[in-house]
Design an enzyme around this catalytic site. Structure first.
Site, PDB file in Angstrom:
ATOM      1  N   ASP A 252      43.363  37.681  43.613  1.00 48.23           N
ATOM      2  CA  ASP A 252      43.888  38.980  42.941  1.00 48.23           C
ATOM      3  C   ASP A 252      42.604  39.783  42.037  1.00 48.23           C
ATOM      4  O   ASP A 252      41.570  39.547  42.295  1.00 48.23           O
ATOM      5  CB  ASP A 252      44.982  38.602  41.917  1.00 48.23           C
ATOM      6  CG  ASP A 252      46.162  39.978  42.110  1.00 48.23           C
ATOM      7  OD1 ASP A 252      45.850  41.150  41.626  1.00 48.23           O
ATOM      8  OD2 ASP A 252      47.022  39.671  42.650  1.00 48.23           O
TER       9      ASP A 252
ATOM     10  N   HIS B  24      40.304  41.485  44.080  1.00 46.35           N
ATOM     11  CA  HIS B  24      40.745  42.885  44.042  1.00 46.35           C
ATOM     12  C   HIS B  24      39.842  43.787  43.212  1.00 46.35           C
ATOM     13  O   HIS B  24      39.779  45.017  43.625  1.00 46.35           O
ATOM     14  CB  HIS B  24      42.254  43.155  43.403  1.00 46.35           C
ATOM     15  CG  HIS B  24      43.431  42.741  44.356  1.00 46.35           C
ATOM     16  ND1 HIS B  24      44.578  43.089  43.923  1.00 46.35           N
ATOM     17  CD2 HIS B  24      43.255  41.992  45.329  1.00 46.35           C
ATOM     18  CE1 HIS B  24      45.363  42.652  44.914  1.00 46.35           C
ATOM     19  NE2 HIS B  24      44.611  41.863  45.976  1.00 46.35           N
TER      20      HIS B  24
END
Length: 444
Positions: A215, A238
């Site tokens: 993430d 991310h």
């Protein structure tokens, strides 16, 4: 002569009072076998350190130390001026995710001052929980590995965090913290394993670290200010983002934090990130073939009453195959939130779908925000020395809210191409200035 003796005595008293006292966790029963629960030994070492009138050190020798349930180090009533953890070993969570899966935070520091963590490894063994979530079964939300709450003057140095169930590190309502030289690792498919999450904090510096998770590498929630991020290698994952208030509002409930806090391609990007001078670049790369978000501010403005984000600097970044590069995102909802004073400098884009984007009309699937305009005020955002390639023709897009146009946007030396051809820019309700080399031509 008497005065001289008094001065010598006072000097010796001062030296003794300022000398660091060290507590070895093994003395209190901690066993480095990875099977015996060492939680109480750590709590005993902490208690003695807190009650020391001198600076204290807690030493964790080599080995694996099982911390079988959630552990809280409370700084309330501490007498010691400073406490340092010198960790040579590994703190390991139970392999069964239920042991800490509902605890919200596995290792928590609460209202502490002048705490330093040097070295060591935290292994939360989160893979069993990820598998449970993937299977669609009923699973606990999972635990953040390391959390600091309402604390100040914190240093986390050369710590390694492995396979967190949820976030790896969290700073909630903290002041003056430095995170440097850390290594954070979780597989690209591990859900919600943000590297470092910041909420309601100020004076935070993140330097010279490597973050590879499923993430966000660094996620920044509402209420943060004076954030400096530099020389960080990020990927897969991310990238750097400012998380939504819907995530932030779950951070603290009944005085506890609840957090829901992405191949040779990656290796090449990371290798390029380390320049011959030894300085690292922040690298945002896809977790696998799918394109994912890069480094973004947002989504903001979910709550009507929401603290803003200001004075954020992100330097020396590289984005490889991500959906977004430098993004600011605000919900199309009424809010008094704001973004002010953001500086992106030295970004390299490699086949990024949206290298530079402000989305002031965010409303996925038209849920929760139909026919509304964003109340988030976005101002004084600078993009300097951004270059590389875009995966779409529109490489620069400022899609701001009609009710709250973006102001003070600055473009300086932006050079982005699309498939070897000139790229385009698009502006809606955005005002600012542009200078230097500009490809595509500025629409401001």
């Amino acid at each position: 002569m008497v005065i001289k003796h008094i001065m010598v005595l006072l000097f010796l008293v001062f030296r003794l009072s300022s000398a660091t006292v060290t507590y070895n966790v093994q003395i209190f029963g901690a066993k480095p076998d990875g099977r015996s629960d060492s939680k109480n030994a750590f709590l005993k070492a902490w208690s003695l350190s807190c009650n020391s009138t001198s600076p204290a050190s807690i030493y964790v020798p080599a080995g694996r130390y099982l911390i079988a349930s959630a552990l809280t180090f409370s700084g309330q009533g501490c007498k010691s001026r400073a406490i340092t953890f010198n960790i040579a070993g590994t703190l390991v969570a139970p392999s069964s995710y239920n042991a800490i899966g509902n605890a919200l935070v596995w290792i928590k520091f609460y209202i502490v001052k002048n705490v330093t963590i040097n070295g060591g490894t935290l292994d939360a063994q989160g893979s069993s929980l990820w598998a449970c979530k993937t299977s669609g079964k009923a699973c606990p939300k999972g635990s953040t590995t390391l959390g600091f709450y309402h604390s100040q003057n914190i240093v986390i140095s050369k710590l390694r965090s492995l396979n967190s169930q949820m976030f790896h590190m969290l700073l909630y309502s903290c002041k003056n913290a430095k995170i440097q030289g850390v290594s954070i690792v979780a597989p690209g498919l591990s859900p919600n394993t943000d590297g470092i999450h910041l909420t309601y904090s100020t004076g935070i510096t993140i330097l010279s670290s490597k973050i590879s998770t499923g993430d966000d590498c660094v996620s920044i929630g509402p209420g943060n200010s004076n954030i400096w991020i530099e020389k960080v290698v990020c990927g897969p994952g991310h990238g750097i983002s400012e998380s939504s208030p819907s995530r932030a509002r779950a951070l603290e409930s009944s005085n506890r934090a609840e957090l829901e806090l992405k191949l040779s391609y990656v290796k090449r990007a990371r290798a390029r990130a380390w320049s011959s001078s030894g300085s690292a670049r922040l690298v945002c790369t896809p977790k696998f073939i799918h394109l994912i978000s890069g480094c973004s501010i947002g989504s903001l403005g979910w709550e009507r009453e929401e603290p803003g984000v200001q004075n954020v600097t992100v330097k020396t970044t590289t984005f490889v195959g991500t959906t977004n590069g430098l993004r600011i995102k605000a919900w199309a909802r009424s809010s008094n939130g704001f973004v002010n004073g953001v500086y992106f400098k030295g970004a390299t884009m490699m086949n990024v779908k949206f290298p530079i984007i402000i989305d002031g009309k965010y409303c996925p699937n038209n849920n929760n925000c139909p026919n509304e305009a964003s109340g988030v005020k976005i101002s004084n955002v600078m993009y300097e020395n951004v270059h590389g390639t875009s995966a779409t023709r529109v490489a620069v897009k400022f899609d701001c809210s009609k009710g709250n146009p973006c102001r003070g946007i600055v473009l300086k030396d932006v050079d982005l191409k699309f498939g070897g051809q000139p790229a385009n820019s698009s502006c809606s309700y955005a005002a600012g200035t542009a200078s230097g080399l500009l490809r595509p031509t500025s629409c401001l």
